[in-house]
Design a protein around this motif. Structure first.
Motif, PDB file in Angstrom:
ATOM      1  N   PRO A 102       0.019  29.919   2.374  1.00 57.27           N
ATOM      2  CA  PRO A 102      -1.042  29.757   2.830  1.00 57.27           C
ATOM      3  C   PRO A 102      -0.568  30.275   4.568  1.00 57.27           C
ATOM      4  O   PRO A 102       0.635  31.190   4.584  1.00 57.27           O
ATOM      5  CB  PRO A 102      -1.557  28.371   3.259  1.00 57.27           C
ATOM      6  CG  PRO A 102      -0.128  27.588   3.443  1.00 57.27           C
ATOM      7  CD  PRO A 102       1.114  28.651   2.410  1.00 57.27           C
ATOM      8  N   HIS A 103      -1.366  30.769   5.341  1.00 54.35           N
ATOM      9  CA  HIS A 103      -0.853  31.581   6.546  1.00 54.35           C
ATOM     10  C   HIS A 103       0.403  30.848   7.523  1.00 54.35           C
ATOM     11  O   HIS A 103       0.605  31.657   8.272  1.00 54.35           O
ATOM     12  CB  HIS A 103      -2.753  32.288   7.447  1.00 54.35           C
ATOM     13  CG  HIS A 103      -2.178  32.624   9.089  1.00 54.35           C
ATOM     14  ND1 HIS A 103      -1.787  34.721   8.592  1.00 54.35           N
ATOM     15  CD2 HIS A 103      -2.486  33.284  10.128  1.00 54.35           C
ATOM     16  CE1 HIS A 103      -1.442  35.137   9.131  1.00 54.35           C
ATOM     17  NE2 HIS A 103      -2.009  34.187  10.078  1.00 54.35           N
ATOM     18  N   SER A 104      -0.225  29.785   7.657  1.00 53.82           N
ATOM     19  CA  SER A 104       0.443  29.173   8.460  1.00 53.82           C
ATOM     20  C   SER A 104       2.082  28.316   8.613  1.00 53.82           C
ATOM     21  O   SER A 104       3.233  28.824   8.876  1.00 53.82           O
ATOM     22  CB  SER A 104      -0.006  27.166   8.729  1.00 53.82           C
ATOM     23  OG  SER A 104       0.045  26.918   7.225  1.00 53.82           O
ATOM     24  N   GLU A 105       1.766  28.912   7.073  1.00 53.10           N
ATOM     25  CA  GLU A 105       3.631  29.079   6.190  1.00 53.10           C
ATOM     26  C   GLU A 105       4.226  30.228   6.609  1.00 53.10           C
ATOM     27  O   GLU A 105       5.632  30.722   6.779  1.00 53.10           O
ATOM     28  CB  GLU A 105       3.956  28.432   5.217  1.00 53.10           C
ATOM     29  CG  GLU A 105       2.970  27.430   4.946  1.00 53.10           C
ATOM     30  CD  GLU A 105       3.171  26.910   3.523  1.00 53.10           C
ATOM     31  OE1 GLU A 105       4.077  27.619   2.370  1.00 53.10           O
ATOM     32  OE2 GLU A 105       3.007  24.623   3.411  1.00 53.10           O
ATOM     33  N   LEU A 136       4.232  32.174   9.422  1.00 49.84           N
ATOM     34  CA  LEU A 136       3.983  32.195  10.722  1.00 49.84           C
ATOM     35  C   LEU A 136       5.514  31.418  10.801  1.00 49.84           C
ATOM     36  O   LEU A 136       6.538  31.987  11.571  1.00 49.84           O
ATOM     37  CB  LEU A 136       2.923  31.876  11.830  1.00 49.84           C
ATOM     38  CG  LEU A 136       1.367  32.163  11.686  1.00 49.84           C
ATOM     39  CD1 LEU A 136       0.807  31.403  12.645  1.00 49.84           C
ATOM     40  CD2 LEU A 136       2.370  33.150  12.515  1.00 49.84           C
ATOM     41  N   LEU A 137       5.786  30.587   9.920  1.00 52.47           N
ATOM     42  CA  LEU A 137       6.688  29.458  10.608  1.00 52.47           C
ATOM     43  C   LEU A 137       8.237  30.302   9.141  1.00 52.47           C
ATOM     44  O   LEU A 137       9.071  30.272  10.161  1.00 52.47           O
ATOM     45  CB  LEU A 137       6.057  28.040   9.053  1.00 52.47           C
ATOM     46  CG  LEU A 137       7.732  27.283   9.672  1.00 52.47           C
ATOM     47  CD1 LEU A 137       7.969  26.602  10.457  1.00 52.47           C
ATOM     48  CD2 LEU A 137       7.574  25.593   8.420  1.00 52.47           C
ATOM     49  N   ARG A 141       9.387  28.116  -1.104  1.00 56.45           N
ATOM     50  CA  ARG A 141       7.671  28.086  -1.729  1.00 56.45           C
ATOM     51  C   ARG A 141       7.319  30.487  -2.543  1.00 56.45           C
ATOM     52  O   ARG A 141       7.129  29.882  -3.309  1.00 56.45           O
ATOM     53  CB  ARG A 141       6.831  28.745  -0.565  1.00 56.45           C
ATOM     54  CG  ARG A 141       6.300  27.524   0.205  1.00 56.45           C
ATOM     55  CD  ARG A 141       5.005  27.413  -0.585  1.00 56.45           C
ATOM     56  NE  ARG A 141       3.584  26.269   0.042  1.00 56.45           N
ATOM     57  CZ  ARG A 141       2.904  25.664  -0.557  1.00 56.45           C
ATOM     58  NH1 ARG A 141       2.964  26.025  -1.761  1.00 56.45           N
ATOM     59  NH2 ARG A 141       2.268  24.652   0.197  1.00 56.45           N
ATOM     60  N   PRO A 159       3.970  16.745   6.835  1.00 52.59           N
ATOM     61  CA  PRO A 159       3.364  17.746   6.777  1.00 52.59           C
ATOM     62  C   PRO A 159       4.365  18.057   6.188  1.00 52.59           C
ATOM     63  O   PRO A 159       5.405  18.322   6.335  1.00 52.59           O
ATOM     64  CB  PRO A 159       3.396  18.952   7.691  1.00 52.59           C
ATOM     65  CG  PRO A 159       2.309  18.260   8.983  1.00 52.59           C
ATOM     66  CD  PRO A 159       2.413  16.726   8.503  1.00 52.59           C
ATOM     67  N   ASN A 203      -0.219  38.550   1.807  1.00 51.91           N
ATOM     68  CA  ASN A 203      -0.307  36.349   2.031  1.00 51.91           C
ATOM     69  C   ASN A 203       1.520  36.812   0.619  1.00 51.91           C
ATOM     70  O   ASN A 203       2.486  36.670   1.439  1.00 51.91           O
ATOM     71  CB  ASN A 203      -0.741  34.895   2.062  1.00 51.91           C
ATOM     72  CG  ASN A 203      -1.201  35.272   3.342  1.00 51.91           C
ATOM     73  OD1 ASN A 203      -1.665  35.768   3.665  1.00 51.91           O
ATOM     74  ND2 ASN A 203      -2.069  34.284   3.036  1.00 51.91           N
TER      75      ASN A 203
END
Length: 270
Positions: A128-131, A133-134, A190, A60, A12
């Motif tokens: 994380p994986h969700s970020e 994608l963003l 990040r 969030p 990641n």
């Protein structure tokens, strides 16, 4: 180092470094050639208000910070466009106000959140994986806009007055440039954190500008340099157990000072 690549958090981190490098290379080049480094610093530090708002409201963090940063970048764009003689004052006040708002909201938030430090100094190993994608989505938007408006952005960067006479929408591009800087800042938070974000937006484009023959070439070189600095900083962080964000900036700074020193020696030898 190779054994670390089997870990999910390191995979990641590498993806985050690659995605952040795209934004740094493209938008950083525009920041350097338009000479809006101080303005970018104001946007970056004002983003801290968005972090505080997200923790205070329980929203969030990245989407909230993105919305807040876009709003403050719009305010800065309006102020600098209409009152350029006071631009530095407006930027400085907005910079301080955003930081102050973030600190006050965090003071009012019950409990202590350990994630807070990752937004100040970066924590690429915890993305994380969700970020991811963003970040990928924001990269697509930024890259698409720059490709679509490249000729207009080129004219704005090198001669705004001439661009205006040729019918280029300079005012719209001014707002758009600040909005893209805001998006890039939130993406890079990040990786290196709010405190160090300006270094990653300026050092790779500065070094790329020395060898590039065009704005597009400068962007491509800057993307490659950004990725190299991120990977070098990650390796340094892994081997010596150091802060990843600070290690990335340390690697970039070493190359910056080496280049500056070589320039000084070359100028004395003439």
């Amino acid at each position: 180092m190779f054994e670390a690549l089997s870990f999910g958090f390191m995979q990641n981190a590498l993806l985050a470094a690659a995605l952040a490098s795209v934004a740094c290379g493209i938008i950083g080049a525009l920041v350097v050639v338009n000479r809006v480094v101080f303005l970018s610093g104001g946007v970056a530090h004002a983003a801290y208000g968005g972090v505080g708002l997200a923790f205070f409201m329980g929203w969030p963090v990245l989407p909230t910070t993105l919305g807040f940063t876009l709003m403050t970048s719009g305010l800065m764009a309006a102020a600098t466009l209409r009152r350029s003689e006071r631009a530095d004052t407006v930027i400085g006040v907005t910079w301080a106000a955003g930081m102050a708002l973030g600190i006050i909201l965090l003071d009012l938030t019950p409990g202590y959140n350990v994630e807070l430090m990752s937004f100040l100094f970066g924590s690429i190993l915890t993305v994380p994986h969700s970020e991811l994608l963003l970040m990928a989505g924001l990269d697509i938007v930024v890259t698409g806009l720059v490709l679509l408006l490249y000729r207009h952005l080129l004219a704005l960067s090198f001669d705004p007055e001439f661009a205006r006479t040729r019918g280029v929408p300079v005012t719209v591009l001014h707002y758009l440039l600040l909005a893209m800087i805001a998006v890039s800042v939130v993406m890079i938070i990040r990786v290196v954190g709010l405190i160090l974000v300006i270094a990653l937006l300026t050092i790779p484009p500065y070094l790329a500008e020395r060898k590039a023959g065009s704005l597009a070439g400068m962007m491509l070189r800057s993307v490659v340099l950004s990725l190299a600095f991120c990977l070098g900083g990650l390796a340094l962080s892994y081997h010596f157990n150091l802060s990843s964000g600070a290690s990335i900036i340390a690697v970039a700074s070493v190359f910056f000072f080496l280049a500056a020193g070589r320039d000084m020696l070359a100028s004395k030898g003439r």
